[in-house]
Structures are given as structure tokens and as C-alpha cells.
Design a protein around this motif. Structure first.
Motif, PDB file in Angstrom:
ATOM      1  N   GLN A  87       0.848  -1.189   0.000  1.00 40.46           N
ATOM      2  CA  GLN A  87       0.000   0.000   0.000  1.00 40.46           C
ATOM      3  C   GLN A  87       0.886   1.242   0.000  1.00 40.46           C
ATOM      4  N   VAL A  88       0.576   2.142  -0.905  1.00 47.66           N
ATOM      5  CA  VAL A  88       1.358   3.362  -1.027  1.00 47.66           C
ATOM      6  C   VAL A  88       0.715   4.454  -0.184  1.00 47.66           C
ATOM      7  N   GLN A  89       1.470   4.950   0.763  1.00 48.91           N
ATOM      8  CA  GLN A  89       0.971   6.036   1.608  1.00 48.91           C
ATOM      9  C   GLN A  89       1.927   7.206   1.529  1.00 48.91           C
ATOM     10  N   LEU A  90       1.368   8.377   1.347  1.00 51.53           N
ATOM     11  CA  LEU A  90       2.140   9.600   1.222  1.00 51.53           C
ATOM     12  C   LEU A  90       1.571  10.623   2.187  1.00 51.53           C
ATOM     13  N   GLU A  91       2.431  11.299   2.892  1.00 48.72           N
ATOM     14  CA  GLU A  91       1.973  12.296   3.850  1.00 48.72           C
ATOM     15  C   GLU A  91       2.730  13.592   3.665  1.00 48.72           C
ATOM     16  N   GLU A  92       2.008  14.649   3.349  1.00 51.21           N
ATOM     17  CA  GLU A  92       2.615  15.962   3.160  1.00 51.21           C
ATOM     18  C   GLU A  92       2.621  16.755   4.456  1.00 51.21           C
ATOM     19  N   SER A  93       3.553  17.656   4.546  1.00 48.47           N
ATOM     20  CA  SER A  93       3.604  18.586   5.665  1.00 48.47           C
ATOM     21  C   SER A  93       4.329  19.841   5.204  1.00 48.47           C
ATOM     22  N   GLY A  94       4.207  20.901   5.998  1.00 50.23           N
ATOM     23  CA  GLY A  94       4.959  22.108   5.720  1.00 50.23           C
ATOM     24  C   GLY A  94       4.183  23.253   5.103  1.00 50.23           C
ATOM     25  N   GLY A  95       2.923  23.024   4.795  1.00 51.25           N
ATOM     26  CA  GLY A  95       2.132  24.119   4.238  1.00 51.25           C
ATOM     27  C   GLY A  95       1.861  25.190   5.275  1.00 51.25           C
ATOM     28  N   GLY A  96       1.335  26.316   4.818  1.00 51.14           N
ATOM     29  CA  GLY A  96       1.008  27.388   5.734  1.00 51.14           C
ATOM     30  C   GLY A  96       0.801  28.692   5.015  1.00 51.14           C
ATOM     31  N   LEU A  97       0.833  29.756   5.794  1.00 47.33           N
ATOM     32  CA  LEU A  97       0.634  31.101   5.275  1.00 47.33           C
ATOM     33  C   LEU A  97       1.975  31.817   5.205  1.00 47.33           C
ATOM     34  N   VAL A  98       2.235  32.437   4.084  1.00 48.92           N
ATOM     35  CA  VAL A  98       3.484  33.163   3.903  1.00 48.92           C
ATOM     36  C   VAL A  98       3.202  34.408   3.074  1.00 48.92           C
ATOM     37  N   GLN A  99       3.998  35.431   3.278  1.00 47.00           N
ATOM     38  CA  GLN A  99       3.853  36.650   2.489  1.00 47.00           C
ATOM     39  C   GLN A  99       4.429  36.450   1.095  1.00 47.00           C
ATOM     40  N   ALA A 100       3.906  37.191   0.156  1.00 49.43           N
ATOM     41  CA  ALA A 100       4.451  37.155  -1.199  1.00 49.43           C
ATOM     42  C   ALA A 100       5.941  37.479  -1.141  1.00 49.43           C
ATOM     43  N   GLY A 101       6.709  36.703  -1.873  1.00 50.33           N
ATOM     44  CA  GLY A 101       8.156  36.853  -1.858  1.00 50.33           C
ATOM     45  C   GLY A 101       8.840  35.960  -0.843  1.00 50.33           C
ATOM     46  N   GLY A 102       8.058  35.363   0.017  1.00 50.67           N
ATOM     47  CA  GLY A 102       8.614  34.500   1.048  1.00 50.67           C
ATOM     48  C   GLY A 102       8.845  33.076   0.576  1.00 50.67           C
ATOM     49  N   SER A 103       9.196  32.227   1.527  1.00 49.33           N
ATOM     50  CA  SER A 103       9.550  30.846   1.208  1.00 49.33           C
ATOM     51  C   SER A 103       8.831  29.863   2.128  1.00 49.33           C
ATOM     52  N   LEU A 104       8.633  28.681   1.607  1.00 49.15           N
ATOM     53  CA  LEU A 104       8.121  27.556   2.380  1.00 49.15           C
ATOM     54  C   LEU A 104       8.798  26.293   1.877  1.00 49.15           C
ATOM     55  N   ARG A 105       8.915  25.313   2.751  1.00 49.51           N
ATOM     56  CA  ARG A 105       9.409  24.019   2.316  1.00 49.51           C
ATOM     57  C   ARG A 105       8.376  22.956   2.658  1.00 49.51           C
TER      58      ARG A 105
END
Length: 118
Positions: free
Chosen positions: A1-19
Motif C-alpha cells: 500500500q502506497v501512503q504519502l503524507e505531506e507537511s509544511g504548508g502554511g501562510l506566507v507573504q508574497a516573496g517568502g519561502s516555504l518548504r
């Protein structure tokens, strides 16, 4: 069974960064090719970044080239999406996806929300 779990989303200002991070099992990580997609409200889910099978070359949607970087952590069975210079058109639910070889992506995580404020 293939399971994938994402994390790291959120709110950021334009020009900013997220991973963003995608965690999966060791067997999935070594067997399947992982990539990232996104889906904005009212729009179809579209490819963002991934690895080409065999060559392992990274490839990106034109809209994110030069700003986003996909990478793998082989020790932790994780794939990351470093997103820099985020723009107002980048907000979406971002999905980690897996495919076997060159077939279509068939497995999906639950998604993580990315919001960019202007």
C-alpha cells in the motif's frame, strides 16, 4: 500500500519561502517516482515538480522554474519541495504523488494548503 503524507504548508507573504515535505515508507520511496502537484480553487490539479525515471533528472512546470526546487532525502524516505519567491498565483493545495516508472501518477497524499498573502 502506497501512503504519502505531506507537511509544511502554511501562510506566507508574497516573496517568502516555504518548504514542503512528503514522507513515505522505504519501499515506496525506492520503488516509486515521487513528485508534486497543486490544485487551486476551481482549477484542475497540475504538475509542479518531479524526477524523471532512469535519469533521475528533476523537471518543473514553467510557472515555478527558478523558484521551486524538488529534492530527496534518501536517509529519511522524504521528498521536499523548496518554494522561494512565492507569488500570489502560487496558493493551492499541494499534493505529493507517486508513480511507477513512466506511467501516470496514481497515488496521492491528502494535500497541504499553501496560502500567500500580498
Amino acid at each position: 500500500q502506497v501512503q504519502l503524507e505531506e507537511s509544511g504548508g502554511g501562510l506566507v507573504q508574497a516573496g517568502g519561502s516555504l518548504r514542503l515535505s512528503c514522507t513515505t515508507s522505504a519501499s515506496t520511496f525506492t520503488t516509486y517516482n515521487l513528485g508534486w502537484f497543486r490544485q487551486a480553487p476551481g482549477k484542475e490539479r497540475v504538475f509542479v515538480a518531479g524526477f524523471l525515471p532512469i535519469t533521475d533528472t528533476t523537471h518543473y512546470a514553467d510557472s515555478v522554474k527558478g523558484r521551486f526546487t524538488i529534492s530527496r532525502d534518501n536517509t529519511k524516505n522524504m521528498v521536499h519541495l523548496q518554494m522561494n519567491s512565492l507569488k500570489p498565483e502560487d496558493p493551492a493545495v499541494y499534493f505529493c504523488a507517486a508513480r511507477y516508472g513512466l506511467v501516470e501518477y496514481a497515488y496521492w497524499g491528502q494535500g497541504t494548503q499553501v496560502t500567500v498573502s500580498s
